[in-house]
Design an enzyme around this catalytic site. Structure first.
Site, PDB file in Angstrom:
ATOM      1  N   GLY A 103     100.952 -76.931 -69.613  1.00 52.19           N
ATOM      2  CA  GLY A 103     101.667 -76.744 -70.865  1.00 52.19           C
ATOM      3  C   GLY A 103     102.543 -75.216 -70.631  1.00 52.19           C
ATOM      4  O   GLY A 103     102.730 -74.772 -71.711  1.00 52.19           O
ATOM      5  N   TRP A 144      97.424 -76.326 -63.658  1.00 52.08           N
ATOM      6  CA  TRP A 144      97.545 -77.711 -63.789  1.00 52.08           C
ATOM      7  C   TRP A 144      97.239 -78.452 -62.716  1.00 52.08           C
ATOM      8  O   TRP A 144      97.672 -79.759 -62.581  1.00 52.08           O
ATOM      9  CB  TRP A 144      98.494 -78.254 -64.727  1.00 52.08           C
ATOM     10  CG  TRP A 144      99.942 -77.682 -64.189  1.00 52.08           C
ATOM     11  CD1 TRP A 144     100.219 -76.808 -63.310  1.00 52.08           C
ATOM     12  CD2 TRP A 144     101.102 -77.794 -64.919  1.00 52.08           C
ATOM     13  NE1 TRP A 144     101.526 -76.672 -63.328  1.00 52.08           N
ATOM     14  CE2 TRP A 144     102.009 -77.304 -64.424  1.00 52.08           C
ATOM     15  CE3 TRP A 144     101.372 -78.786 -66.291  1.00 52.08           C
ATOM     16  CZ2 TRP A 144     103.384 -77.218 -65.051  1.00 52.08           C
ATOM     17  CZ3 TRP A 144     102.473 -78.630 -66.533  1.00 52.08           C
ATOM     18  CH2 TRP A 144     103.485 -78.084 -66.157  1.00 52.08           C
ATOM     19  N   ASP A 199     110.936 -70.242 -62.584  1.00 54.74           N
ATOM     20  CA  ASP A 199     109.810 -71.403 -62.881  1.00 54.74           C
ATOM     21  C   ASP A 199     108.938 -71.765 -61.447  1.00 54.74           C
ATOM     22  O   ASP A 199     108.613 -72.857 -61.300  1.00 54.74           O
ATOM     23  CB  ASP A 199     110.424 -72.663 -63.339  1.00 54.74           C
ATOM     24  CG  ASP A 199     109.834 -73.926 -63.666  1.00 54.74           C
ATOM     25  OD1 ASP A 199     108.608 -73.513 -64.149  1.00 54.74           O
ATOM     26  OD2 ASP A 199     110.297 -74.925 -63.474  1.00 54.74           O
ATOM     27  N   ASP A 259     105.899 -71.970 -60.127  1.00 56.36           N
ATOM     28  CA  ASP A 259     104.472 -71.966 -60.102  1.00 56.36           C
ATOM     29  C   ASP A 259     103.929 -72.014 -58.708  1.00 56.36           C
ATOM     30  O   ASP A 259     104.433 -72.615 -57.799  1.00 56.36           O
ATOM     31  CB  ASP A 259     104.019 -72.880 -61.353  1.00 56.36           C
ATOM     32  CG  ASP A 259     104.276 -74.468 -60.834  1.00 56.36           C
ATOM     33  OD1 ASP A 259     104.413 -74.556 -59.872  1.00 56.36           O
ATOM     34  OD2 ASP A 259     104.334 -75.175 -61.844  1.00 56.36           O
TER      35      ASP A 259
END
Lengths: 574, 195
Positions: free
Chosen positions: A195, A245, A305, A307
């Site tokens: 999320g 995640w 972005d 990750d």
């Protein structure tokens, strides 16, 4: 026949049809113990990457470089589900568990493809699924564990698929969801939340495998008064991302779980000044308490972005005359990381770019901190371009390590750059919160690029590339698996191919076109003395997004990859 | 990169007014009002769901021909309940040149104004962009989650991306007054369910 009687007959017939369609329940199921998870039999695949160390390596060698040319499909199974199928089939002594998007689990006879049972999650009709996928089920004793996109963890009876417990993790309406395969350690079911694009605070949480009771929860972003909170400004930590995640890896010898964390949110770094611990990091956690032992942050104040959610592989690395208990991580940030895991610290050993990048000027040799070029760091109010693109040098699809060759095999993406214009955007719970307009995200091939996807083989001890195989018209967006047969299996391209390469030379030895594109992880398993290779084909999610971003930019790009999941199982034709 | 002004306008409207949506959604009591969860019904009026005019009834003259679309909630005019108890009730409203609409679309339009569910039928993301289509120069609805595109001139049929079916249309009364719902949604609202 009277109408009422006719209807009753129809209902009874339907019931019978359901019973006939399934071969289950499973009669002889092998309970999964701590010892079996620690030392899985060669023919089984009971973890995300087969073993706790995350190497993605199978010791099976019946299928090898000499006979892989005879590999042929022995059965297939349509899941009936669209979107990105990212889960490895999980194998326990002849039983295969397949997880699909939309929260389904299918139990199959691994030898014949006959269905035992199917669990269908009844997802809420107002669910907002940004990443509609699932990466597999965890096993423990006689149960199967599923994490769902409506933010529940569910325990199923392995023999029947019946729900044993169903625990709500958080509220899906606030952007919380789950996409990973649970990690099971000594009776604890450990998951992490997704999320990051929706303004959440990341966490890892453990549940009792028998009851579903929450045992501990560790936030990846420290709150007020906790170590690391000082690396955030004001209340930025409350919505700072750091999603967890992907499934973690585990060192049973030191009882340490290693978990990768997501980028800071929203994307532009000047919206959340500071180093932003523990985003884009690897965390070392105690599985009994959730307590953080130590960490390593791959890059500070993420703005791209990038990750780093794919957990690092645990490898005993022979380097410079000693054995290094290493963590190996080809990063989304384009750096191939070699780290040393110690009881109280994770030390930088080496790092080098494995694809072209203009973001980093180098790496500080002691701390391992990469040195950023501010010209390529996104900010508010200005368009900034950077290489690689926001999908990075390697996104979530996993690399593999071969214990035979000592090489690491990376599904890399080369020659993609990108950019966006940072914007300050108010957060609305449950809605996208990127810090830019999503349709403003650019994906640009580098001028003169001859290829994009690149399967790479690296020697982690020397930093030398052993070989690479280039894909001129496609990204490479699928996990890699290595086997003792000196084979490397990977899909990931938009031509729908599933391929096998020679682990030592990179020679393409075999390929098979499938129904859709393959994002998922191939596996190897054995039943009754026969070795099989299995993989799910089912294109979607980010592989599809990259492809859509390239329309009109890459001549000849295959942009018509049909969706729909199929489990493919192969064996050598005798 | 030079931005298309209409696209920018829609996005800025969506993002800048998000706080209003959030604040209105935080009112649990209001969401619990009878009828707030029910799908749009005949004789409901449409009100802006965001922006400085949030809650105000939308009239055709409030909209610019050619877009961008606005997001709207249905409102029961008898009880004044705004049906914002479910995200599945929100609609996109756009004013187009009637000559561009196909016959089916025109039959559901108020002049050139058409309304569709804001929920992408692929995986349930909200549609937030009004951009040039991937394969033409026309502005179309785009769900940026997975790049599905819908043409509102042709009953919002899918013209790009993974969405499996068109957006549900919300028929409007064909007059010049406040935008009024003529019938319930045409088609199932929300994402498809697998098997």
């Amino acid at each position: 026949m009277a109408l009422k009687q006719w209807l009753l007959s129809g209902l009874l017939a339907s019931t019978c049809l359901v019973s006939i369609a399934a071969a289950g329940p499973i009669e002889n199921y092998s309970p999964v113990t701590a010892e079996r998870l620690k030392n899985p039999e060669p023919g089984n695949w009971m973890h995300y990457r087969r073993t706790y160390d995350g190497q993605g390596y199978s010791p099976l060698d019946q299928i090898n470089t000499s006979n892989v040319k005879n590999l042929t499909p022995v059965w297939t199974f349509s899941t009936g589900v669209i979107e990105g199928h990212e889960a490895p089939p999980i194998i326990n002594n002849g039983v295969m568990f397949v997880a699909t998007p939309s929260g389904q689990v299918i139990a199959l006879n691994a030898k014949t493809g006959d269905e035992y049972w199917r669990y269908k999650r009844q997802l809420p009709e107002d669910l907002f699924q940004l990443h509609p996928t699932n990466r597999g089920v965890g096993l423990w004793q006689d149960k199967v564990y599923l994490a769902t996109t409506d933010d529940h963890v569910v325990a199923l009876e392995a023999k029947t698929g019946k729900v044993v417990w169903d625990t709500k993790v958080q509220d899906y309406k606030k952007g919380q969801y789950l996409t990973l395969m649970p990690l099971v350690v000594d009776g604890k079911v450990i998951v992490g939340g997704s999320g990051g694009e929706l303004g959440v605070r990341g966490y890892v949480v453990a549940y009792d495998a028998e009851t579903g009771k929450e045992l501990w929860r560790t936030f990846t972003i420290p709150g007020t008064g906790e170590p690391g909170n000082e690396t955030w400004s004001g209340d930025d930590w409350k919505t700072g991302g750091g999603s967890a995640w992907m499934t973690g890896n585990y060192d049973p010898d030191t009882k340490t779980v290693y978990w990768g964390t997501g980028n800071a949110a929203p994307w532009p770094g000047d919206t959340h000044s500071g180093d932003n611990l523990y985003t884009s990091s690897v965390l070392a956690l105690d599985p009994d308490s959730g307590k953080m032992k130590t960490y390593f942050q791959y890059h500070q104040n993420d703005s791209w972005d990038w990750d780093e959610v794919d957990a690092p592989m645990l490898v005993d690395l022979q380097k410079d005359g000693r054995t290094i208990k290493s963590l190996i991580h080809p990063g989304r940030n384009a750096i191939f990381w070699v780290l040393e895991r110690k009881p109280d610290s994770i030390k930088y050993v080496a790092g080098w770019p494995f694809v072209h990048t203009d973001v980093w000027k180098g790496i500080e040799p002691e701390s391992g901190k990469p040195i950023v070029d501010p010209a390529h760091k996104p900010v508010i109010g200005k368009r900034v371009e950077f290489c690689p693109s926001l999908w990075g040098g390697k996104d979530w699809p996993s690399a593999a390590y071969s214990q035979k060759t000592g090489l690491v095999y990376v599904p890399a993406n080369e020659n993609f750059c990108g950019g966006f214009t940072g914007e300050k955007v108010p957060l609305v719970a449950g809605q996208l919160w990127l810090g830019t307009k999503p349709e403003d995200i650019g994906l640009t091939p580098r001028p003169g690029a001859t290829h994009f996807g690149e399967l790479q083989a690296w020697d982690p001890a020397t930093g030398k590339k052993a070989w690479s195989h280039n894909f001129p018209k496609s990204q490479l967006f699928g996990s890699v698996t290595a086997t003792a047969g000196d084979l490397i299996f990977v899909g990931g391209t938009n031509d729908r191919m599933f391929r096998a390469f020679h682990a030592k030379t990179g020679e393409l030895l075999w390929e098979q076109k499938t129904n859709s594109g393959i994002m998922a992880m191939p596996i190897a398993y054995e039943v009754d003395g026969t070795q099989y290779i299995a993989v799910q084909s089912g294109w979607g999610v980010d592989a599809q997004r990259i492809q859509d971003g390239l329309v009109g930019k890459v001549p000849g790009l295959e942009n018509n990859v049909p969706q729909g999941g199929v489990v493919w199982v192969f064996a050598v034709k005798k | 990169m030079c931005q298309d002004p209409t696209r920018r306008a829609l996005i800025l409207t969506v993002l800048a007014t998000g706080a209003c949506v959030a604040s209105s959604r935080s009112s649990v009591a209001e969401e619990d009002l009878p009828g707030s969860n029910e799908r749009p019904q005949k004789a409901d009026v449409l009100v802006f769901s965001e922006g400085e005019h949030a809650g105000e009834v939308i009239k055709p003259q409030d909209l610019k021909v050619g877009g961008p679309p606005v997001r709207a909630w249905p409102k029961d005019p008898r009880t004044s309940v705004i049906r914002k108890g479910s995200r599945l009730n929100e609609v996109l409203v756009v004013k187009l040149d009637p000559a561009e609409l196909d016959e089916e679309t025109r039959s559901r339009a108020a002049g050139g104004v058409v309304a569709y569910s804001v929920i992408c039928v692929h995986t349930g993301c909200p549609i937030t962009a009004w951009v040039k289509a991937a394969n033409s120069d026309k502005d179309v609805f785009k769900c940026v989650c997975h790049n599905s595109e819908y043409d509102p001139r042709q009953s919002a049929q899918v013209i790009f991306g993974p969405a499996p079916r068109r957006l549900p249309a919300l028929p409007l009364e064909p007059d010049d007054g406040p935008l009024t719902v003529a019938a319930t949604f045409v088609g199932k609202v929300g994402a498809q369910q697998a098997r």
